[in-house]
Design a protein around this motif. Structure first.
Motif, PDB file in Angstrom:
ATOM      1  N   ASN A  91       0.905  -1.244   0.008  1.00  0.00           N
ATOM      2  CA  ASN A  91      -0.224   0.128  -0.144  1.00  0.00           C
ATOM      3  C   ASN A  91       0.703   1.192  -0.018  1.00  0.00           C
ATOM      4  O   ASN A  91       0.234   2.348   0.313  1.00  0.00           O
ATOM      5  CB  ASN A  91      -1.041   0.027   1.176  1.00  0.00           C
ATOM      6  N   ASP A  92       1.977   1.250  -0.669  1.00  0.00           N
ATOM      7  CA  ASP A  92       2.989   2.199  -0.379  1.00  0.00           C
ATOM      8  C   ASP A  92       2.213   3.595  -1.057  1.00  0.00           C
ATOM      9  O   ASP A  92       2.659   4.832  -0.687  1.00  0.00           O
ATOM     10  CB  ASP A  92       4.331   2.008  -1.094  1.00  0.00           C
ATOM     11  N   LEU A  93       1.839   3.500  -2.043  1.00  0.00           N
ATOM     12  CA  LEU A  93       0.814   4.690  -2.802  1.00  0.00           C
ATOM     13  C   LEU A  93      -0.544   4.662  -2.384  1.00  0.00           C
ATOM     14  O   LEU A  93      -1.239   5.343  -3.160  1.00  0.00           O
ATOM     15  CB  LEU A  93       1.183   4.734  -4.168  1.00  0.00           C
ATOM     16  N   GLY A  94      -0.960   3.718  -1.254  1.00  0.00           N
ATOM     17  CA  GLY A  94      -2.572   3.940  -1.183  1.00  0.00           C
ATOM     18  C   GLY A  94      -3.175   3.143  -2.001  1.00  0.00           C
ATOM     19  O   GLY A  94      -4.431   3.265  -2.300  1.00  0.00           O
ATOM     20  N   MET A  95      -2.640   2.172  -2.979  1.00  0.00           N
ATOM     21  CA  MET A  95      -3.391   1.679  -3.947  1.00  0.00           C
ATOM     22  C   MET A  95      -3.572  -0.073  -3.895  1.00  0.00           C
ATOM     23  O   MET A  95      -4.021  -0.421  -4.700  1.00  0.00           O
ATOM     24  CB  MET A  95      -2.680   1.730  -5.541  1.00  0.00           C
ATOM     25  N   ALA A  96      -3.268  -0.576  -2.687  1.00  0.00           N
ATOM     26  CA  ALA A  96      -3.428  -1.876  -2.576  1.00  0.00           C
ATOM     27  C   ALA A  96      -4.462  -2.610  -2.748  1.00  0.00           C
ATOM     28  O   ALA A  96      -4.662  -3.682  -3.654  1.00  0.00           O
ATOM     29  CB  ALA A  96      -2.956  -2.153  -1.184  1.00  0.00           C
ATOM     30  N   VAL A  97      -5.654  -1.969  -2.200  1.00  0.00           N
ATOM     31  CA  VAL A  97      -6.836  -2.595  -2.258  1.00  0.00           C
ATOM     32  C   VAL A  97      -7.408  -2.441  -3.691  1.00  0.00           C
ATOM     33  O   VAL A  97      -7.866  -3.139  -4.429  1.00  0.00           O
ATOM     34  CB  VAL A  97      -7.993  -1.900  -1.491  1.00  0.00           C
ATOM     35  N   ALA A  98      -7.338  -1.002  -4.293  1.00  0.00           N
ATOM     36  CA  ALA A  98      -7.764  -0.820  -5.588  1.00  0.00           C
ATOM     37  C   ALA A  98      -6.997  -1.753  -6.827  1.00  0.00           C
ATOM     38  O   ALA A  98      -7.610  -2.240  -7.744  1.00  0.00           O
ATOM     39  CB  ALA A  98      -7.474   0.770  -6.222  1.00  0.00           C
ATOM     40  N   ASN A  99      -5.704  -1.907  -6.690  1.00  0.00           N
ATOM     41  CA  ASN A  99      -5.078  -2.874  -7.684  1.00  0.00           C
ATOM     42  C   ASN A  99      -5.471  -4.216  -7.257  1.00  0.00           C
ATOM     43  O   ASN A  99      -5.636  -4.997  -8.154  1.00  0.00           O
ATOM     44  CB  ASN A  99      -3.713  -2.996  -7.309  1.00  0.00           C
ATOM     45  N   SER A 100      -5.748  -4.633  -6.134  1.00  0.00           N
ATOM     46  CA  SER A 100      -6.255  -6.209  -5.849  1.00  0.00           C
ATOM     47  C   SER A 100      -7.497  -6.262  -6.653  1.00  0.00           C
ATOM     48  O   SER A 100      -7.745  -7.259  -7.228  1.00  0.00           O
ATOM     49  CB  SER A 100      -6.236  -6.317  -4.349  1.00  0.00           C
ATOM     50  N   LEU A 101      -8.508  -5.300  -6.384  1.00  0.00           N
ATOM     51  CA  LEU A 101      -9.878  -5.570  -6.927  1.00  0.00           C
ATOM     52  C   LEU A 101      -9.765  -5.511  -8.355  1.00  0.00           C
ATOM     53  O   LEU A 101     -10.663  -6.143  -9.265  1.00  0.00           O
ATOM     54  CB  LEU A 101     -10.818  -4.410  -6.386  1.00  0.00           C
ATOM     55  N   GLU A 102      -8.789  -4.784  -8.908  1.00  0.00           N
ATOM     56  CA  GLU A 102      -8.516  -4.773 -10.569  1.00  0.00           C
ATOM     57  C   GLU A 102      -8.385  -5.907 -11.005  1.00  0.00           C
ATOM     58  O   GLU A 102      -8.862  -6.718 -11.881  1.00  0.00           O
ATOM     59  CB  GLU A 102      -7.851  -3.652 -11.061  1.00  0.00           C
ATOM     60  N   ALA A 103      -7.202  -6.529 -10.043  1.00  0.00           N
ATOM     61  CA  ALA A 103      -6.798  -8.072 -10.718  1.00  0.00           C
ATOM     62  C   ALA A 103      -8.112  -8.960 -10.395  1.00  0.00           C
ATOM     63  O   ALA A 103      -8.228 -10.182 -11.199  1.00  0.00           O
ATOM     64  CB  ALA A 103      -5.780  -8.481  -9.636  1.00  0.00           C
ATOM     65  N   VAL A 104      -8.949  -8.839  -9.404  1.00  0.00           N
ATOM     66  CA  VAL A 104      -9.992  -9.717  -9.106  1.00  0.00           C
ATOM     67  C   VAL A 104     -10.957  -9.873 -10.419  1.00  0.00           C
ATOM     68  O   VAL A 104     -11.395 -10.505 -10.922  1.00  0.00           O
ATOM     69  CB  VAL A 104     -10.871  -9.527  -7.839  1.00  0.00           C
ATOM     70  N   ARG A 105     -11.308  -8.394 -10.878  1.00  0.00           N
ATOM     71  CA  ARG A 105     -11.973  -8.183 -11.902  1.00  0.00           C
ATOM     72  C   ARG A 105     -11.392  -8.715 -13.254  1.00  0.00           C
ATOM     73  O   ARG A 105     -12.327  -9.281 -14.122  1.00  0.00           O
ATOM     74  CB  ARG A 105     -12.158  -6.528 -12.128  1.00  0.00           C
ATOM     75  N   LEU A 106     -10.185  -8.934 -13.155  1.00  0.00           N
ATOM     76  CA  LEU A 106      -9.280  -9.467 -14.359  1.00  0.00           C
ATOM     77  C   LEU A 106      -9.365 -11.141 -14.290  1.00  0.00           C
ATOM     78  O   LEU A 106      -8.772 -11.600 -15.128  1.00  0.00           O
ATOM     79  CB  LEU A 106      -7.965  -9.079 -14.494  1.00  0.00           C
ATOM     80  N   GLY A 107      -9.929 -11.571 -13.173  1.00  0.00           N
ATOM     81  CA  GLY A 107     -10.118 -12.865 -13.116  1.00  0.00           C
ATOM     82  C   GLY A 107      -9.389 -13.562 -12.019  1.00  0.00           C
ATOM     83  O   GLY A 107      -9.083 -14.753 -11.942  1.00  0.00           O
ATOM     84  N   ALA A 108      -8.387 -12.720 -11.223  1.00  0.00           N
ATOM     85  CA  ALA A 108      -7.615 -13.296 -10.118  1.00  0.00           C
ATOM     86  C   ALA A 108      -8.165 -14.651  -9.436  1.00  0.00           C
ATOM     87  O   ALA A 108      -9.685 -14.526  -9.163  1.00  0.00           O
ATOM     88  CB  ALA A 108      -6.978 -12.507  -9.280  1.00  0.00           C
ATOM     89  N   ASP A 109      -7.619 -15.667  -9.140  1.00  0.00           N
ATOM     90  CA  ASP A 109      -8.308 -16.936  -8.371  1.00  0.00           C
ATOM     91  C   ASP A 109      -8.284 -16.458  -7.014  1.00  0.00           C
ATOM     92  O   ASP A 109      -9.037 -17.147  -5.979  1.00  0.00           O
ATOM     93  CB  ASP A 109      -7.765 -18.227  -8.980  1.00  0.00           C
ATOM     94  N   GLN A 110      -7.220 -15.685  -6.568  1.00  0.00           N
ATOM     95  CA  GLN A 110      -6.863 -15.522  -5.294  1.00  0.00           C
ATOM     96  C   GLN A 110      -6.562 -14.160  -5.005  1.00  0.00           C
ATOM     97  O   GLN A 110      -5.672 -13.705  -5.659  1.00  0.00           O
ATOM     98  CB  GLN A 110      -5.665 -16.609  -4.779  1.00  0.00           C
ATOM     99  N   VAL A 111      -6.841 -13.870  -3.764  1.00  0.00           N
ATOM    100  CA  VAL A 111      -6.325 -12.264  -3.456  1.00  0.00           C
ATOM    101  C   VAL A 111      -5.574 -12.222  -2.169  1.00  0.00           C
ATOM    102  O   VAL A 111      -6.241 -13.092  -1.190  1.00  0.00           O
ATOM    103  CB  VAL A 111      -7.457 -11.513  -3.651  1.00  0.00           C
ATOM    104  N   GLU A 112      -4.477 -11.996  -1.977  1.00  0.00           N
ATOM    105  CA  GLU A 112      -3.701 -11.850  -0.640  1.00  0.00           C
ATOM    106  C   GLU A 112      -3.831 -10.720   0.055  1.00  0.00           C
ATOM    107  O   GLU A 112      -3.804  -9.504  -0.494  1.00  0.00           O
ATOM    108  CB  GLU A 112      -2.129 -12.143  -1.118  1.00  0.00           C
ATOM    109  N   CYS A 113      -4.074 -10.646   1.356  1.00  0.00           N
ATOM    110  CA  CYS A 113      -4.560  -9.483   2.285  1.00  0.00           C
ATOM    111  C   CYS A 113      -4.030  -9.663   3.748  1.00  0.00           C
ATOM    112  O   CYS A 113      -3.826 -10.918   4.074  1.00  0.00           O
ATOM    113  CB  CYS A 113      -5.928  -9.118   1.897  1.00  0.00           C
ATOM    114  N   THR A 114      -4.264  -8.657   4.490  1.00  0.00           N
ATOM    115  CA  THR A 114      -4.174  -8.779   5.886  1.00  0.00           C
ATOM    116  C   THR A 114      -5.320  -8.308   6.493  1.00  0.00           C
ATOM    117  O   THR A 114      -5.830  -7.189   6.055  1.00  0.00           O
ATOM    118  CB  THR A 114      -2.922  -8.227   6.198  1.00  0.00           C
ATOM    119  N   VAL A 115      -5.413  -8.484   7.645  1.00  0.00           N
ATOM    120  CA  VAL A 115      -6.572  -8.012   8.589  1.00  0.00           C
ATOM    121  C   VAL A 115      -6.029  -6.536   8.896  1.00  0.00           C
ATOM    122  O   VAL A 115      -4.851  -6.501   9.291  1.00  0.00           O
ATOM    123  CB  VAL A 115      -6.940  -8.715   9.972  1.00  0.00           C
ATOM    124  N   ASN A 116      -6.974  -5.553   8.670  1.00  0.00           N
ATOM    125  CA  ASN A 116      -6.806  -4.089   9.072  1.00  0.00           C
ATOM    126  C   ASN A 116      -5.550  -3.603   8.216  1.00  0.00           C
ATOM    127  O   ASN A 116      -4.926  -2.586   8.334  1.00  0.00           O
ATOM    128  CB  ASN A 116      -6.172  -3.578  10.531  1.00  0.00           C
TER     129      ASN A 116
END
Ligand code: KIV
Ligand code: ZN
Length: 510
Positions: free
Chosen positions: A204-229
């Motif tokens: 999230n260095d540029l505050g884009m971690a969630v937006a980028n992950s969701l874009e990958a999901v939209r592109l068909g990602a089978d798994q998304v890596e993340c952490t609580v909080n």
């Protein structure tokens, strides 16, 4: 609707960041909560990083059911893979997660190897990992800053050697959503890769971690890596709760769901804060204290008429519920147990007894016990670290003209110790110096935080401290309506934490 797998790295990438380290017991608690939350994969740690990490991964692998895959991280070398497999192999569903950097900057300045050597290493060690299990995740560290053609070559080498899922990490949080469009397009053009599941891992260095992950999901990602909080290295990883709730609230847009039980989100987030002693920023989406608070009159009015005016999801959908049961000094075990259940906690008998005893002591000092008070009590008892040193009694003299002094008597394993005496710049400093004097430990205070748990004159003070002996730091937490006593408890808890972690070595080297 399709499902994307949630790969939780709170206990690995999250735990790796400063201030978030957890003991093995704390990690097990967190892992059980994540299983209840409904994540698909729990990355339990990096066994080659330290013996403690190895033990925690092994313990977590032993307690989780077959609902969750347990992943252990390893660099692409024999020793890391051997240790990771040794630690994770007793899981019902084990996974080896191997990684190596593919960007030129990492090859040149960190790994000091050529691209050809890198491909050889991928082929050799992914195949070696595959000799242990079929579930092999391959991560191309710094993928988003890697040469795209070379990245694809690296993925092909990994898949040919047996990788069952490939991961695209945005290791330094540099990517824009469109970068994933290009990477995924390239991968999907390759016959060898197009049917291999792919994963995304964003920082999230540029505050884009969630937006980028969701874009990958939209592109068909089978798994998304993340952490609580969203905890994790530097500015953190993509926040689990934000990804999950985006997919839930905007389901028509993403047409993708997760198996997460969203009503467990707040409870899991709170557990993490209790364990690490680090609060969530109040304005954090979903799990921040203000996420569902409506301060402005115009908003309050709208929400009273119809919640949907200013809320895109209900607080209940993430497990934030209204207080129903109010406790006071006449409340018995049963009411207290019901209250804990209402708050989503069910404690084993011994821990329940300790927290109930603390509740009774508090109820003598405070008229109404709120949920926040109970959370503070739970946090106080969460570490389950033996209370080797306890407060027995103390006298403090505080003045603005003469020295502040403290005389304190502690109990060690239930036995009274000789008194400790000291002066200090203020009453709390004097108390901490007196504890050092009584225990003989040479400790310095590196961090001290105090806050009121609730409002009102009889509010409890919650104190978090970090003490240092040499380079090693230990945290402690204490609550009490008397802030000096809360401070003493926090300091003693930090000492107990140190004694627990160092064992005999702590007592020997004074
Ligand atoms: O950020 C990163 O690149 C990682 C890898 C180990 C997946 O955490
Ligand atoms: Zn990472």
């Amino acid at each position: 609707m399709r499902y994307v797998q949630i790969f939780d790295s709170t206990l690995r990438d999250g735990e790796q960041s400063p201030g978030f380290s957890m003991t093995a017991k704390e990690k097990i608690k967190m892992a059980l909560a994540l299983e209840l939350l409904g994540v698909d994969v729990i990355e339990a740690g990096f066994p080659a990083a330290s013996p403690g990490d190895f033990e925690s991964v092994s313990a977590i692998a032993g307690v989780l059911s077959d609902k969750c895959t347990v992943a252990a991280l390893a660099r692409l070398n024999k020793n890391d893979i051997d240790l990771a497999w040794k630690a994770v192999s007793n899981a019902k569903k084990p996974r080896l997660h191997v990684f190596i950097a593919t960007s030129d900057i990492h090859l040149q300045y960190k790994l000091h190897i050529s691209r050809e050597e890198l491909i050889d290493r991928i082929s050799t060690f992914v195949a070696y990992a595959r000799s242990f299990t079929d579930d092999i995740e391959f991560s191309a560290e710094d993928a988003t800053r890697s040469d795209l053609e070379f990245l694809v070559t690296a993925y092909k080498a990994a898949v040919s050697a047996g990788a069952s899922i490939i991961n695209i990490p945005d290791t330094v949080g540099y990517a824009a959503p469109d970068d994933f469009v290009r990477i995924v397009k390239m991968i999907k053009e390759e016959d060898l890769l197009k049917n291999v599941p792919f994963s995304v891992h964003c920082h999230n260095d540029l505050g884009m971690a969630v937006a980028n992950s969701l874009e990958a999901v939209r592109l068909g990602a089978d798994q998304v890596e993340c952490t609580v909080n969203g905890i994790g290295e530097r500015a953190g990883n993509a926040a689990l709760e934000e990804i999950v709730m985006n997919l839930k609230v905007r389901s028509a847009y993403y047409d993708t769901d997760t198996r997460v039980d969203t009503r467990q989100i707040i409870k899991t987030s709170k557990l993490l804060s209790m364990i690490t002693g680090i609060k969530v920023q109040p304005n954090k989406a979903i799990t921040g204290a203000n996420a569902f608070a409506h301060e402005a009159g115009i908003h309050q009015h709208g929400v009273m008429e119809n919640r949907a005016t200013y809320e895109v999801m209900s607080p209940e959908s993430v497990g934030l519920t209204e207080n129903v049961i109010v406790l006071g000094k006449h409340s018995g075990r049963h009411a207290f147990e019901e209250k804990l259940q209402e708050m989503g906690f069910s404690l084993p008998k011994e821990r329940f007894d300790t927290v109930f005893a603390d509740f009774k002591l508090l109820a003598d000092k405070k008229k109404v016990i709120t949920d926040k008070d109970i959370e503070a009590l739970l946090k106080n008892s969460i570490s389950e670290i033996p209370k080797t040193y306890r407060l027995d009694r103390y006298i403090i003299s505080s003045s603005n003209m003469l020295s502040n002094t403290c005389c304190i008597r502690l109990k060690k394993n239930g036995e009274p110790m000789p008194e400790g005496n000291a002066m200090g710049g203020g009453p709390i400093d004097a108390a901490f110096n007196a504890i050092n004097n009584a225990t003989g430990f040479e400790l310095t205070l590196s961090e001290y935080k105090i806050e009121a748990v609730t409002g009102g004159a009889d509010a409890q003070g919650a104190v978090s401290v970090r003490i240092k002996r040499g380079e090693a730091a230990y945290k402690g937490y204490g609550v009490d309506p008397n802030i000096i006593e809360a401070s003493i408890k926090a300091y003693l808890n930090a000492i107990n934490n140190m004694v627990f972690q160092l064992g005999e070595a702590a007592e020997a080297a004074r």
